[in-house]
Design a protein around this motif. Structure first.
Motif, short mmCIF file in Angstrom:
data_model
loop_
_atom_site.label_atom_id
_atom_site.label_comp_id
_atom_site.label_asym_id
_atom_site.label_seq_id
_atom_site.Cartn_x
_atom_site.Cartn_y
_atom_site.Cartn_z
N ALA A 61 -28.24 -57.17 66.93
CA ALA A 61 -27.67 -57.58 68.10
C ALA A 61 -27.00 -58.99 67.56
CB ALA A 61 -28.74 -57.76 69.03
N ARG A 62 -27.32 -59.68 66.42
CA ARG A 62 -26.99 -60.83 66.19
C ARG A 62 -26.02 -61.13 65.01
NH1 ARG A 62 -31.68 -60.57 68.58
NH2 ARG A 62 -32.27 -62.04 70.20
N LEU A 63 -25.98 -60.02 64.20
CA LEU A 63 -25.09 -60.01 63.15
C LEU A 63 -23.56 -60.05 63.56
CD1 LEU A 63 -26.75 -57.44 60.70
CD2 LEU A 63 -26.82 -59.87 60.38
N SER A 64 -22.79 -60.44 62.63
CA SER A 64 -21.19 -60.49 63.12
C SER A 64 -20.30 -60.44 61.73
CB SER A 64 -20.82 -61.89 63.69
OG SER A 64 -19.40 -62.39 63.69
N ASP A 65 -19.29 -59.89 61.87
CA ASP A 65 -18.43 -59.55 60.71
C ASP A 65 -17.39 -61.11 60.70
OD1 ASP A 65 -19.14 -56.91 59.97
OD2 ASP A 65 -17.78 -56.11 61.25
N GLU A 66 -17.38 -62.01 61.71
CA GLU A 66 -16.42 -62.84 61.71
C GLU A 66 -17.02 -64.17 61.11
OE1 GLU A 66 -16.23 -63.38 65.93
OE2 GLU A 66 -15.48 -61.21 66.07
N GLU A 67 -18.37 -64.22 60.50
CA GLU A 67 -18.76 -65.21 59.90
C GLU A 67 -20.10 -64.78 59.14
OE1 GLU A 67 -20.54 -68.30 62.40
OE2 GLU A 67 -21.01 -66.58 64.01
N PRO A 68 -20.25 -65.77 57.83
CA PRO A 68 -21.37 -65.47 57.26
C PRO A 68 -22.77 -65.26 57.83
CG PRO A 68 -20.06 -67.17 56.00
CD PRO A 68 -19.69 -66.85 57.63
N CYS A 69 -23.39 -64.18 57.56
CA CYS A 69 -24.81 -64.00 58.24
C CYS A 69 -25.83 -64.04 56.93
CB CYS A 69 -24.92 -62.82 58.96
SG CYS A 69 -23.84 -62.79 60.45
N ARG A 70 -27.13 -64.52 57.19
CA ARG A 70 -28.09 -64.55 56.45
C ARG A 70 -29.39 -64.05 57.25
NH1 ARG A 70 -24.33 -64.92 53.68
NH2 ARG A 70 -24.01 -66.60 52.22
N ILE A 71 -30.46 -63.45 56.50
CA ILE A 71 -31.70 -62.99 57.24
C ILE A 71 -32.97 -63.76 56.19
CG2 ILE A 71 -33.32 -61.34 57.80
CD1 ILE A 71 -30.86 -59.30 58.53
N VAL A 72 -33.50 -64.44 56.96
CA VAL A 72 -34.78 -65.19 56.20
C VAL A 72 -36.07 -64.42 56.95
CG1 VAL A 72 -35.00 -67.01 57.62
CG2 VAL A 72 -36.10 -67.12 55.37
N PHE A 73 -36.93 -63.95 55.96
CA PHE A 73 -38.38 -63.57 56.46
C PHE A 73 -39.30 -64.40 56.00
CE2 PHE A 73 -35.87 -59.39 56.13
CZ PHE A 73 -36.00 -58.95 57.45
N SER A 74 -40.62 -64.61 56.90
CA SER A 74 -41.79 -65.12 56.09
C SER A 74 -42.88 -64.69 57.16
CB SER A 74 -41.76 -66.84 56.41
OG SER A 74 -42.73 -67.43 55.80
N PHE A 75 -43.77 -64.01 56.35
CA PHE A 75 -44.87 -63.43 56.97
C PHE A 75 -46.12 -63.22 56.01
CE2 PHE A 75 -41.83 -60.28 55.68
CZ PHE A 75 -42.49 -59.43 54.91
N GLY A 76 -47.08 -62.71 56.50
CA GLY A 76 -48.16 -62.41 55.51
C GLY A 76 -49.63 -62.99 55.99
N VAL A 77 -49.58 -64.26 56.58
CA VAL A 77 -51.02 -64.51 57.04
C VAL A 77 -51.78 -63.81 58.03
CG1 VAL A 77 -52.09 -66.73 58.16
CG2 VAL A 77 -50.42 -67.18 56.40
N ASN A 78 -51.08 -63.36 58.91
CA ASN A 78 -51.63 -62.45 60.10
C ASN A 78 -52.11 -61.20 59.31
OD1 ASN A 78 -51.46 -64.25 62.29
ND2 ASN A 78 -49.22 -63.73 62.55
N ASP A 79 -51.34 -60.83 58.42
CA ASP A 79 -51.72 -59.45 57.58
C ASP A 79 -52.99 -59.52 56.97
OD1 ASP A 79 -49.41 -58.52 58.25
OD2 ASP A 79 -48.79 -57.99 56.19
N THR A 80 -53.48 -60.73 56.72
CA THR A 80 -54.93 -61.11 56.14
C THR A 80 -56.12 -61.38 56.79
OG1 THR A 80 -54.46 -63.43 56.14
CG2 THR A 80 -53.73 -62.17 54.00
N TRP A 81 -55.55 -61.30 58.16
CA TRP A 81 -56.86 -61.52 59.09
C TRP A 81 -57.69 -60.15 59.05
CZ3 TRP A 81 -58.64 -65.25 61.92
CH2 TRP A 81 -59.83 -64.77 62.90
#
Length: 193
Positions: free
Chosen positions: A58-78
């Motif tokens: 819903a947020r990606l565009s061909d009109e400008e550069p796009c990047r996706i950053v992920f950060s997770f894991g702490v909740n997995d260790t609960w």
């Protein structure tokens, strides 16, 4: 440039009185970047794996550069009733699936999980962090390790212990943002001048 950030409460900036979290702080002054902060409090890698693609498209565009950053894991260790919310093996499978699929859409980066004051969980988070680092090396996905510097520094953990046992305040988030913003992988990923 559009930057879409997926992750748990640390991406959302829970506990930050300025509501910027590390992502907003790492992009401070970057007016040309449109940030979509999609951090979800309490999200595990399993939950993120089920929602990230729809949200990204819903947020990606061909009109400008796009990047996706992920950060997770702490909740997995609960652990609840002696069981991990997400096993380490499943966390790695989820990470592999998300990173591989996202990399087919645009450049992707993984920021490792931060430490928390609980010693038992800290060890599980550290082990998961190391496995994420190895996975990213195999997938050739940039990985920024914040666990070690934040654990060694102590500010993040002290602020988290003083508030809710997990989330720091503004200074802790600023420390994480400074580590990330200065990292060459982040600078290249976000097209920093």
């Amino acid at each position: 440039m559009r930057l879409i950030a997926f992750g748990e409460s640390f991406v959302a900036g829970v506990g930050d009185p300025d509501h910027l979290g590390w992502v907003g702080r790492a992009l401070a002054g970057r007016r040309a970047v449109t940030l979509y902060n999609l951090g979800v409090r309490g999200a595990t890698s399993t939950k993120l794996a089920s929602l990230w693609r729809r949200e990204a498209e819903a947020r990606l565009s061909d009109e400008e550069p796009c990047r996706i950053v992920f950060s997770f894991g702490v909740n997995d260790t609960w652990h609840a009733a002696g069981e991990a919310r997400v096993t380490p093996a499943q966390s790695l499978l989820n990470a592999r699936a998300m990173l591989t699929e996202a990399a087919s859409l645009c450049p992707v980066l993984l920021v490792g999980p931060p430490p928390i004051p609980d010693a038992g969980r800290q060890a599980r988070i550290e082990a998961l962090n190391e496995n994420f680092k190895l996975l990213c090396a195999r997938l050739q996905v940039p990985f920024i390790d914040v666990f070690r510097p934040l654990a060694a520094d102590g500010l993040w953990v002290c602020e988290a212990a003083a508030w809710d046992g997990a989330h720091p305040g503004a200074a802790g988030y600023q420390r994480m943002a400074d580590l990330i913003a200065a990292h060459p992988l982040w600078r290249a990923f976000t097209l920093a001048e």
